[in-house]
Design an enzyme around this catalytic site. Structure first.
Site, PDB file in Angstrom:
ATOM      1  N   GLU B  50       0.877  -1.185   0.000  1.00 58.05           N
ATOM      2  CA  GLU B  50       0.000   0.000   0.000  1.00 58.05           C
ATOM      3  C   GLU B  50       0.897   1.213   0.000  1.00 58.05           C
ATOM      4  O   GLU B  50       1.730   1.368   0.893  1.00 58.05           O
ATOM      5  CB  GLU B  50      -0.807   0.069   1.302  1.00 58.05           C
ATOM      6  N   ASP B  61      -5.341   8.590  11.190  1.00 54.00           N
ATOM      7  CA  ASP B  61      -3.986   8.158  11.532  1.00 54.00           C
ATOM      8  C   ASP B  61      -3.527   8.645  12.889  1.00 54.00           C
ATOM      9  O   ASP B  61      -3.815   9.762  13.305  1.00 54.00           O
ATOM     10  CB  ASP B  61      -3.001   8.626  10.459  1.00 54.00           C
TER      11      ASP B  61
END
Lengths: 408, 270
Positions: B50, B61
């Protein structure tokens, strides 16, 4: 009818729910709880009693005679949200949402704050309703709004200083969202402006609409008619949408939002999202943003921390493209002039945020007839900004003297 | 292309192996290093890569990826440059499944179909957007289906059954199960609710798509935990970045390679 929006969580093309999956059960829960309580007589009665007996509503609509004479045109009325408990319009929304959170059985409240006014508003509502509050605030804002940090602490809230990103309001929102993701079962996120994923922009608008409803009623009492123009400053846009919404289908009333022009649009140092931004997705909504050519959200600038936000409520985006409202800008310098003028002429020290609206209204009034009427929402009082304005004046006086010296 | 992802998962299923999916922030600390790290990860047995395209406001995040993204942005990474990185990886590894992970605005700002088309021409096989829920995905899914790209949707331990079914219907390539209540970032351990979430999601997906579990996975013991629960793949991100921060050059490559090997070994355990 624009008054019927949002439809399916959207204001025209704007709004929506661009959020991480973990938050969907919480967003759905909020949506159904709000559907239930917005029409619940008991809830509305309880909120109304807090707003009147505790927070001091209705706030006055004041005919600013001296300011009107000074501008030399249309009559200027001020909607005195600065006199609301807490010193700004934020308390309308924080009392509403905190009461909603309490009914939903939430045990912990989190919020973000820029200038600190929403943080203070949240701390006030949570104190009176017996809920614990934690406030996220960018490190830069903690530095420039020390008084409000102390006020939040006095009111029993915990303040988290946010060091990530640009260390201002947008990063405080990011951090609050991250907290919400981690504590989704117990925590209510009390968002401070008409932004975020649906249903927040609608909820905040509804709780702030008390401003516009009162303006309507008070105008009928004083003048027997509606105003010609309603003016309010726009950062995220909660005091503006609260002022505009009750007039949305009264199409003879011009609605005017004033954004922070900072050091001027050309300088690139501003927060004029609607005037100079482009469409994009931030904080759960599709709206106008200030972003670079790659879609990275950029740092904004304004003398007033409360307008320093690179996005704007999605309902304003709709009102812009449908041309139901117009959006203009006012620079730091012009806002400070508005601040000084209102202080001297009317004995009212406004916050720097509505100083933008005051400044623009004086310009607008000049171009209008004497029997025209402008209502300006004075969204907060200026105690928090006094030091900042003094520093600003010292700096610009210093620069002037230097220039004069050079000229000699 | 969807095919590369499907073939890889098919091959691993036949071998009864769990897939190791590794996340790299494009341009952190430099684009050259990103390439080195991907080389080391592939050498260590990584099955799917990814590529993270940094965004200014990464709300899903935690601190590790936030800091890496911020640093990459300061070094001048752009979506365009991230796609160029993908292009060079594609050239080197023709069959490696390669996904782009980023936030909605990167696509929306550029134009969803336009950006996805560019990504495809650079060898990207699909997208993962943590802030793109099924409700908002009409244009995104339509463009992906036209281009033959995967749209990996996410599910969470608290996703209710009816909603989960809609996500299973929308996702292509695989389904990304977020393991915990929280943001990305290495964790010490997982609780029972994660185990139950994996079992639950596996039951909902059936044979339709594989299930990849991500967020917090940082040790071989975690991999075994997820495998036991029934995961078809594990996704590792922050733990790699943490290793990158400790060393540089060949030493860093070796460290990352060994880490990937240890994780892949746990993926192969019966």
């Amino acid at each position: 009818m624009l008054g019927n929006y949002p439809v399916g969580g959207k204001f025209g093309r704007y709004g929506g729910k661009y959020m991480p999956e973990t938050l969907f059960p919480a967003i759905d829960e909020l949506e159904s709880a709000y559907e239930k309580y917005r029409n619940d007589h008991e809830f509305q009665k309880e909120l109304s009693s807090y707003l009147t007996e505790y927070a001091g509503r209705p706030t006055p609509l004041y005919f600013a005679k001296n300011l009107t004479e000074h501008a030399g045109g249309a009559k200027i009325y001020l909607k005195r949200e600065d006199l609301l408990h807490g010193g700004a319009h934020k308390t309308n929304n924080t009392l509403g949402q905190a009461l909603l959170a309490k009914k939903m059985g939430k045990k912990r409240i989190i919020a973000e704050t820029g200038a600190g006014q929403h943080g203070v508003g949240t701390a006030i509502a949570c104190a009176v309703l017996g809920l614990p509050a934690e406030i996220y605030m960018g490190a830069k804002d903690v530095e420039r709004q020390k008084l409000n940090v102390f006020r939040m602490k006095l009111l029993g809230a915990k303040v988290h200083t946010v060091q990530s990103g640009s260390k201002t309001l947008k990063d405080a929102i990011n951090e609050a969202i991250r907290d919400w993701i981690a504590n989704v079962k117990t925590t209510y996120y009390l968002i401070g402006s008409a932004v975020g994923p649906h249903p927040y922009p609608m909820i905040v608008r509804d709780f702030q609409s008390v401003i516009g409803h009162e303006i309507k009623q008070q105008m009928q009492e004083f003048e027997g008619r509606l105003p010609d123009v309603v003016v309010a400053c726009v950062g995220g846009g909660s005091n503006a949408i609260g002022s505009f919404y009750p007039f949305i289908d009264d199409t003879d009333v011009m609605l005017c939002g004033v954004e922070a022009g900072g050091e001027g649009i050309k300088s690139g140092k501003h927060s004029a999202t609607l005037a100079a931004g482009s469409e994009g997705v931030l904080h759960g909504m599709f709206t106008y943003l200030l972003q670079d050519e790659c879609g990275q959200v950029i740092e904004t600038h304004s003398i007033s921390a409360g307008l320093d936000y690179p996005g704007v409520g999605p309902e304003h985006a709709m009102l812009k493209v449908t041309k139901r409202a117009r959006y203009v800008t006012c620079t730091d310098d012009e806002a400070v002039q508005g601040f000084l003028t209102l202080s001297r002429l009317e004995g009212i020290i406004p916050a720097l945020e509505p100083s933008h609206a005051i400044s623009y209204s004086m310009e607008l009034a000049k171009e209008m007839d004497k029997d025209d009427i402008i209502v300006v929402t004075l969204s907060g009082r200026g105690d928090k900004d006094v030091q900042l304005v003094q520093d600003y004046l010292d700096k610009s006086n210093g620069a002037k003297k230097k220039k004069e010296k050079h000229a000699k | 292309m969807l095919n590369r992802i499907a073939e890889k998962f098919g091959e691993l299923a036949r071998k009864r192996e769990c897939a190791l999916v590794c996340y790299v922030v494009a341009g952190y600390p430099t684009t050259k290093t990103s390439r080195q790290v991907i080389d080391a990860l592939v050498k260590g047995g990584t099955d799917v890569i990814e590529i993270g395209i940094p965004f200014s406001d990464p709300i899903a995040d935690g601190p590790t990826i936030q800091a890496a993204s911020n640093s990459a942005l300061k070094q001048g990474i752009t979506p365009e440059k991230a796609l160029q990185l993908a292009k060079s990886i594609r050239k080197k590894y023709p069959t490696l499944p390669l996904l782009a992970m980023t936030y909605s605005n990167i696509l929306v700002h550029a134009g969803v179909e336009k950006f996805m088309g560019q990504a495809k021409s650079c060898g990207i096989d699909g997208f993962i957007l943590p802030d793109m829920p099924i409700e908002e995905a009409e244009a995104y899914s339509a463009a992906a289906s036209k281009l033959g790209l995967a749209t990996v949707f996410l599910a969470s331990p608290n996703t209710p059954g009816t909603r989960l079914q809609k996500i299973v219907d929308s996702t292509t390539g695989f389904l990304y199960l977020v393991s915990v209540f929280g943001t990305t970032g290495a964790r010490k351990s997982f609780e029972d609710y994660t185990l139950n979430a994996v079992k639950n999601v596996k039951q909902a997906t059936g044979d339709k798509v594989p299930v990849a579990v991500g967020f917090g996975i940082s040790t071989p013991a975690h991999v075994k935990f997820m495998r036991r629960a029934g995961a078809d793949a594990v996704i590792v991100g922050s733990a790699i970045i943490e290793r990158m921060a400790k060393s540089s050059g060949k030493k860093m490559s070796k460290e990352v390679d060994e880490f990937a090997k240890s994780m892949k070994k746990a993926c192969r355990m019966p």
